[in-house]
Design a protein around this motif. Structure first.
Motif, PDB file in Angstrom:
ATOM      1  N   VAL A  67     -10.331  -3.316  83.758  1.00  0.00           N
ATOM      2  CA  VAL A  67     -11.157  -2.097  83.762  1.00  0.00           C
ATOM      3  C   VAL A  67     -12.626  -2.462  83.565  1.00  0.00           C
ATOM      4  CG1 VAL A  67     -11.668   0.024  82.487  1.00  0.00           C
ATOM      5  CG2 VAL A  67      -9.299  -0.584  83.009  1.00  0.00           C
ATOM      6  N   ALA A  68     -12.901  -3.371  82.637  1.00  0.00           N
ATOM      7  CA  ALA A  68     -14.290  -3.759  82.366  1.00  0.00           C
ATOM      8  C   ALA A  68     -14.933  -4.441  83.571  1.00  0.00           C
ATOM      9  CB  ALA A  68     -14.345  -4.679  81.148  1.00  0.00           C
ATOM     10  N   ARG A  69     -14.139  -5.156  84.364  1.00  0.00           N
ATOM     11  CA  ARG A  69     -14.686  -5.885  85.510  1.00  0.00           C
ATOM     12  C   ARG A  69     -14.717  -5.048  86.781  1.00  0.00           C
ATOM     13  NH1 ARG A  69     -11.544 -11.723  84.694  1.00  0.00           N
ATOM     14  NH2 ARG A  69     -12.814 -12.456  82.931  1.00  0.00           N
ATOM     15  N   ALA A  70     -14.078  -3.876  86.757  1.00  0.00           N
ATOM     16  CA  ALA A  70     -14.042  -3.027  87.950  1.00  0.00           C
ATOM     17  C   ALA A  70     -15.449  -2.589  88.338  1.00  0.00           C
ATOM     18  CB  ALA A  70     -13.161  -1.812  87.702  1.00  0.00           C
ATOM     19  N   ALA A  71     -15.728  -2.632  89.644  1.00  0.00           N
ATOM     20  CA  ALA A  71     -17.081  -2.341  90.130  1.00  0.00           C
ATOM     21  C   ALA A  71     -17.358  -0.852  90.255  1.00  0.00           C
ATOM     22  CB  ALA A  71     -17.301  -3.022  91.480  1.00  0.00           C
ATOM     23  N   SER A  72     -16.324  -0.023  90.332  1.00  0.00           N
ATOM     24  CA  SER A  72     -16.529   1.412  90.544  1.00  0.00           C
ATOM     25  C   SER A  72     -15.391   2.196  89.905  1.00  0.00           C
ATOM     26  CB  SER A  72     -16.579   1.720  92.046  1.00  0.00           C
ATOM     27  OG  SER A  72     -15.328   1.442  92.656  1.00  0.00           O
ATOM     28  N   SER A  73     -15.580   3.519  89.845  1.00  0.00           N
ATOM     29  CA  SER A  73     -14.538   4.385  89.292  1.00  0.00           C
ATOM     30  C   SER A  73     -13.282   4.345  90.159  1.00  0.00           C
ATOM     31  CB  SER A  73     -15.058   5.824  89.177  1.00  0.00           C
ATOM     32  OG  SER A  73     -15.461   6.309  90.451  1.00  0.00           O
ATOM     33  N   ALA A  74     -13.456   4.160  91.468  1.00  0.00           N
ATOM     34  CA  ALA A  74     -12.293   4.060  92.359  1.00  0.00           C
ATOM     35  C   ALA A  74     -11.481   2.809  92.049  1.00  0.00           C
ATOM     36  CB  ALA A  74     -12.750   4.046  93.812  1.00  0.00           C
ATOM     37  N   ASP A  75     -12.154   1.697  91.750  1.00  0.00           N
ATOM     38  CA  ASP A  75     -11.454   0.470  91.385  1.00  0.00           C
ATOM     39  C   ASP A  75     -10.709   0.648  90.061  1.00  0.00           C
ATOM     40  OD1 ASP A  75     -12.347  -0.802  93.648  1.00  0.00           O
ATOM     41  OD2 ASP A  75     -14.058  -1.763  92.657  1.00  0.00           O
ATOM     42  N   ARG A  76     -11.357   1.320  89.115  1.00  0.00           N
ATOM     43  CA  ARG A  76     -10.700   1.575  87.838  1.00  0.00           C
ATOM     44  C   ARG A  76      -9.483   2.470  88.019  1.00  0.00           C
ATOM     45  NH1 ARG A  76     -16.175   1.481  86.083  1.00  0.00           N
ATOM     46  NH2 ARG A  76     -16.407   3.721  86.409  1.00  0.00           N
ATOM     47  N   ALA A  77      -9.588   3.443  88.904  1.00  0.00           N
ATOM     48  CA  ALA A  77      -8.453   4.328  89.172  1.00  0.00           C
ATOM     49  C   ALA A  77      -7.278   3.551  89.750  1.00  0.00           C
ATOM     50  CB  ALA A  77      -8.870   5.444  90.130  1.00  0.00           C
ATOM     51  N   ARG A  78      -7.566   2.604  90.613  1.00  0.00           N
ATOM     52  CA  ARG A  78      -6.492   1.796  91.202  1.00  0.00           C
ATOM     53  C   ARG A  78      -5.804   0.942  90.133  1.00  0.00           C
ATOM     54  NH1 ARG A  78      -9.812   1.975  95.913  1.00  0.00           N
ATOM     55  NH2 ARG A  78     -11.176   0.316  95.150  1.00  0.00           N
ATOM     56  N   VAL A  79      -6.591   0.425  89.187  1.00  0.00           N
ATOM     57  CA  VAL A  79      -6.004  -0.353  88.097  1.00  0.00           C
ATOM     58  C   VAL A  79      -5.051   0.529  87.288  1.00  0.00           C
ATOM     59  CG1 VAL A  79      -6.489  -1.534  85.913  1.00  0.00           C
ATOM     60  CG2 VAL A  79      -7.940  -1.958  87.908  1.00  0.00           C
ATOM     61  N   TYR A  80      -5.506   1.743  86.969  1.00  0.00           N
ATOM     62  CA  TYR A  80      -4.666   2.641  86.178  1.00  0.00           C
ATOM     63  C   TYR A  80      -3.394   3.031  86.921  1.00  0.00           C
ATOM     64  CZ  TYR A  80      -2.901   6.669  83.707  1.00  0.00           C
ATOM     65  OH  TYR A  80      -2.075   7.537  83.048  1.00  0.00           O
TER      66      TYR A  80
END
Length: 411
Positions: A67-80
């Motif tokens: 999550v900390a390394r994700a470049a955008s909210s979309a990337d964070r959403a994919r992690v979740y």
């Protein structure tokens, strides 16, 4: 250092509510299960904690980094979304298994109470707390994790006083957890699909986190076994006494988790200066916490346990001393594992020694239980933590020594 103090205040004050809420239930539950049922209920709690660890898999360690390394909210959403799909798959397998084990080790008259407690605790494995830690926002940890569980517990107290049925607590925890997850999903992964339709993909995701999950599972294996072993092998009075000491120990662990969460981001911050100084601050802070926690648990544990369990069971000083040793070694090893070895890619090393320490500790606990020695079971857990700390101290110290040779980047 001010940064870590701010993080520490956020990740400590808010989880204090999580610490307090179970305390509301203990005198209530003790009142209707009595001394003979306490160890069964606490065994269910321990089994539920292990089930929650299985559900969390490797996300509590790898997730915050992703999550900390994700470049955008979309990337964070994919992690979740990847995490929720794998955990839903595990949920289907874990809940029945937890129920079966809880029923097996509990006193026959309190099997259903043990199962109810196991399931209530297991739902914590579905929490998005790791995501909130990755964002560095303790407020979200309160909104989506701490407050819902506090509400469920507060609502459960009057219901339990009237009904004496732990299933109501389980149902309230499940309902509040589900409501929290739905709101979180709509906020941080809107429109995403929860369900693991691609089973092969979900299994690959689980396999990719195998080493990290193995470390958590192996460590939790010996941490969750003292009360079930005592319940299954010793007299109700002895197992009840151990269960109360075990409960106090687990309440104290939140301080280690909070301190670890606060220091992890600070010590690993990209481009930070004085990295070795930061690591040393984390190490000595954890050692200090371990010493203080061990002393408090040994001295105050017997009296506090009698209050929490409404006089139905009380921990002995000997039991509290052994649990205090376990707390000391666990706290001292935390910064070496979280801040040095795992970030350096030494997951295999940590896993290997965690498994070895678990084998020695569980074997000692089983032997102590077979001869009816409840304090020996607690000593077995302390042995596991001591072995893990000693074996990881040398490779962790080597990594720490290298920090001074790395170039320093100004902040």
């Amino acid at each position: 250092m001010r940064t870590v103090l701010l993080r520490l205040s956020g990740f400590t004050i808010l989880p204090l509510l999580s610490l307090i809420t179970p305390l509301l239930l203990l005198p209530v539950i003790s009142g209707f299960v009595g001394g003979e049922g306490i160890s069964s209920v606490i065994s269910g709690q321990a089994i539920g904690t292990f089930a929650a660890t299985i559900l969390m898999w490797g996300w509590n360690v790898d997730g915050p980094v992703a999550v900390a390394r994700a470049a955008s909210s979309a990337d964070r959403a994919r992690v979740y979304l990847r995490s929720i799909r794998t955990r839903l798959l595990l949920l289907v397998l874990t809940l029945p298994a937890a129920a079966a084990v809880a029923a097996l080790v509990a006193v026959p008259a309190f099997r259903w109470e043990a199962v109810a407690m196991a399931w209530a605790v297991a739902f914590a494995g579905m929490s998005p707390s790791w995501f909130c830690i990755g964002l560095g926002q303790p407020r979200l940890l309160a909104v989506y994790d701490t407050v819902p569980r506090f509400i469920a517990t507060a609502l459960a107290v009057p219901v339990l006083l009237i009904s004496h049925q732990l299933w109501y607590y389980t149902a309230l925890v499940a309902a509040m957890s589900l409501a929290s997850l739905i709101v979180f999903h709509r906020t941080y992964s809107p429109g995403g699909n929860w369900w693991p339709r691609d089973l092969r993909g979900a299994l690959r995701e689980l396999g990719a986190q195998g080493r990290t999950a193995g470390i958590s599972l192996a460590g939790n294996a010996y941490a969750s076994t003292p009360t079930p072993i005592a319940t299954a092998t010793t007299a109700p009075a002895a197992s009840g006494s151990l269960a109360t000491a075990d409960t106090l120990y687990r309440f104290g662990l939140f301080t280690v988790v909070a301190l670890g969460n606060a220091f992890q981001g600070w010590t690993l911050e990209r481009g930070a200066s004085g990295r070795k100084r930061r690591h040393l601050a984390a190490i000595w802070s954890h050692i200090g916490l371990g010493v203080i926690g061990a002393a408090v648990l040994t001295v105050a544990g017997p009296f506090v346990s009698s209050l929490l369990f409404a006089g139905q069971a009380q921990a002995t000083t000997e039991l509290c001393f052994y649990y205090g040793l376990a707390f000391l070694f666990l706290s001292a090893s935390t910064p070496f594992i979280r801040n040095l070895l795992i970030p350096a890619g030494q997951q295999s090393l940590v896993l290997r020694w965690t498994l070895i320490s678990a084998v020695f500790g569980v074997a000692a606990m089983i032997y102590a239980g077979s001869i009816g020695n409840a304090p020996g079971i607690a000593l077995g857990m302390a042995l596991s933590e001591a072995i893990l700390f000693v074996t990881l101290l040398i490779p962790g110290s080597r990594l720490l020594a290298k920090e001074s040779m790395e170039p320093v980047v100004a902040e």
